[in-house]
Design a protein around this motif. Structure first.
Motif, PDB file in Angstrom:
ATOM      1  N   UNK A  42       0.750  -1.109  -0.121  1.00 28.96           N
ATOM      2  CA  UNK A  42      -0.113   0.019   0.047  1.00 28.96           C
ATOM      3  C   UNK A  42       0.915   1.328   0.185  1.00 28.96           C
ATOM      4  N   UNK A  43       1.723   1.360   0.997  1.00 33.90           N
ATOM      5  CA  UNK A  43       2.928   2.579   0.957  1.00 33.90           C
ATOM      6  C   UNK A  43       3.591   2.614  -0.403  1.00 33.90           C
TER       7      UNK A  43
ATOM      8  N   UNK B  23       4.220   5.477  -5.431  1.00 43.06           N
ATOM      9  CA  UNK B  23       4.112   5.944  -6.709  1.00 43.06           C
ATOM     10  C   UNK B  23       3.312   6.849  -7.211  1.00 43.06           C
ATOM     11  N   UNK B  24       2.110   6.684  -6.703  1.00 40.49           N
ATOM     12  CA  UNK B  24       1.048   7.852  -6.821  1.00 40.49           C
ATOM     13  C   UNK B  24       1.381   9.272  -6.347  1.00 40.49           C
ATOM     14  N   UNK B  25       2.256   9.371  -5.350  1.00 39.71           N
ATOM     15  CA  UNK B  25       2.765  10.617  -5.052  1.00 39.71           C
ATOM     16  C   UNK B  25       3.774  11.126  -6.144  1.00 39.71           C
ATOM     17  N   UNK B  26       4.479  10.201  -6.750  1.00 37.41           N
ATOM     18  CA  UNK B  26       5.555  10.607  -7.592  1.00 37.41           C
ATOM     19  C   UNK B  26       4.852  11.037  -8.677  1.00 37.41           C
ATOM     20  N   UNK B  27       3.815  10.177  -9.203  1.00 38.68           N
ATOM     21  CA  UNK B  27       3.140  10.697 -10.490  1.00 38.68           C
ATOM     22  C   UNK B  27       2.564  11.877 -10.250  1.00 38.68           C
ATOM     23  N   UNK B  28       1.853  12.427  -9.009  1.00 38.14           N
ATOM     24  CA  UNK B  28       1.402  13.815  -9.114  1.00 38.14           C
ATOM     25  C   UNK B  28       2.369  14.892  -8.992  1.00 38.14           C
TER      26      UNK B  28
ATOM     27  N   UNK C 101       7.581  16.844   0.313  1.00 38.90           N
ATOM     28  CA  UNK C 101       8.774  16.251   0.588  1.00 38.90           C
ATOM     29  C   UNK C 101       8.964  15.299   1.769  1.00 38.90           C
ATOM     30  N   UNK C 102       7.971  15.967   2.822  1.00 39.35           N
ATOM     31  CA  UNK C 102       7.996  15.343   4.145  1.00 39.35           C
ATOM     32  C   UNK C 102       7.309  14.045   4.032  1.00 39.35           C
ATOM     33  N   UNK C 103       6.339  14.238   3.359  1.00 36.74           N
ATOM     34  CA  UNK C 103       5.341  13.022   3.149  1.00 36.74           C
ATOM     35  C   UNK C 103       6.448  11.875   2.496  1.00 36.74           C
ATOM     36  N   UNK C 104       7.073  12.108   1.300  1.00 37.16           N
ATOM     37  CA  UNK C 104       7.781  11.212   0.562  1.00 37.16           C
ATOM     38  C   UNK C 104       9.006  10.528   1.609  1.00 37.16           C
ATOM     39  N   UNK C 105       9.839  11.623   2.189  1.00 41.27           N
ATOM     40  CA  UNK C 105      10.563  11.070   3.455  1.00 41.27           C
ATOM     41  C   UNK C 105      10.209  10.004   4.404  1.00 41.27           C
TER      42      UNK C 105
END
Length: 321
Positions: free
Chosen positions: A41-42, A47-52, A70-74
């Motif tokens: 799920x993460x 991946x969804x975040x990178x697409x966005x 960035x914080x969410x990605x980290x």
């Protein structure tokens, strides 16, 4: 505790430990599946975040939103890293549990085999002990039978020896009677142990019984009874004195005991009326009159004739008529 009981106890302990490992394994597998799903799920969210991010790179994005992304990605990357580390630990634990489980299975199988072998050995020992006990019982019974046979043989040998001695004694008594018979042509030589006094006692016993028979009457049996009993008692005493196989201690016993002792040692005497005759004589001593039936008087007469004939003092009358 026996070896089988120890094996069963260890077997039970290993099975309990195996069940505990299986429960732990099931729990870890469930946790592993949960974390794997969470990892997936993460990753999907990442991946969804990178697409966005790609779709919005040409769009002006406020700085605070960029920091937020960035914080969410980290955070997602860190959480994925932690989950993967946990999954790795779980995989190691599952591998270890599987190894331990296989080892326990192997031990249980070995114990089952050892238990089966031990039960076989125990069964064989029980059967061996049972056969041994049966053999011991048979041996004991055989020994008991042999002992009884030996006792009977010894008893028969003793009776045979007694009978040989009895026959000689009866023959000596008969010889004494024959020497004093009115028809005797001359006395035969008697054994040295038959003294003159013994010969006189034998003759006296013979004369007493002759007198008893002369006085016999079915209507008044008293005179016959008294003399016949005296003659019987005298010849029994003489027989005990002359027979070397008989202990002299018999002379100290009462008459009925003497008779039963002689019979037990093989002498053939009629004991049917021993006690009845003694009872009647005791009544006469006390002055009590006795009047037995004629049939009983005849029985008593036959009783005395049978026994005193066997003891060799019937036959020719020696009375001076």
């Amino acid at each position: 505790m026996s070896q089988i009981e120890e094996i069963l106890s260890l077997d039970k302990h290993l099975k309990e430990e195996l069940n505990s490992h299986l429960r732990q394994k099931a729990h870890l597998s469930s946790e592993y599946n949960r974390l794997t799903k969470k990892e997936k799920d993460l990753i999907d969210r990442f991946k969804e975040f990178k697409e966005q991010t790609k779709t919005k790179k040409d769009v002006h994005v406020p700085k605070h939103d960029i920091n937020k992304f960035l914080q969410m990605k980290n955070k997602l990357e860190e959480e994925i890293k932690n989950i993967r580390h946990e999954i790795s630990n779980l995989e190691e634990q599952l591998t270890q549990l599987k190894t331990e489980s296989n080892l326990i299975d192997s031990k249980i199988e070995h114990l089952e085999q050892e238990k089966t072998e031990q039960q076989k050995v125990t069964l064989e020992e029980k059967q061996k002990n049972l056969r041994s006990k049966r053999a011991n019982v048979k041996l004991k019974n055989a020994r008991e039978r042999m002992k009884k046979v030996n006792n009977r043989f010894t008893q028969q040998e003793t009776i045979k020896k007694n009978l040989e001695s009895f026959y000689k004694t009866l023959t000596d008594i008969q010889q004494v009677i024959s020497n004093y018979s009115p028809l005797s042509e001359g006395g035969s030589k008697l054994p040295d142990e038959i003294s003159t006094d013994i010969q006189d006692e034998i003759i006296a016993s013979k004369k007493l019984f002759d007198q008893a028979q002369m006085k016999y009457s079915a209507n008044d049996v008293t005179p016959f009874l008294i003399n016949a009993q005296k003659a019987y008692e005298m010849i029994v005493l003489i027989f005990i004195k002359l027979c070397p196989e008989l202990p002299l201690s018999l002379l100290e016993q009462d008459f009925s005991s003497q008779v039963f002792s002689l019979v037990n040692k093989g002498l053939i005497l009629n004991t049917r009326h021993v006690n009845a005759v003694e009872t009647m004589l005791k009544k006469l001593e006390k002055g009590v009159e006795i009047a037995p039936l004629a049939s009983f008087a005849n029985e008593v007469k036959s009783y005395f004739i049978e026994n005193l004939t066997y003891l060799r003092i019937t036959g020719w009358v020696l009375l001076d008529l």
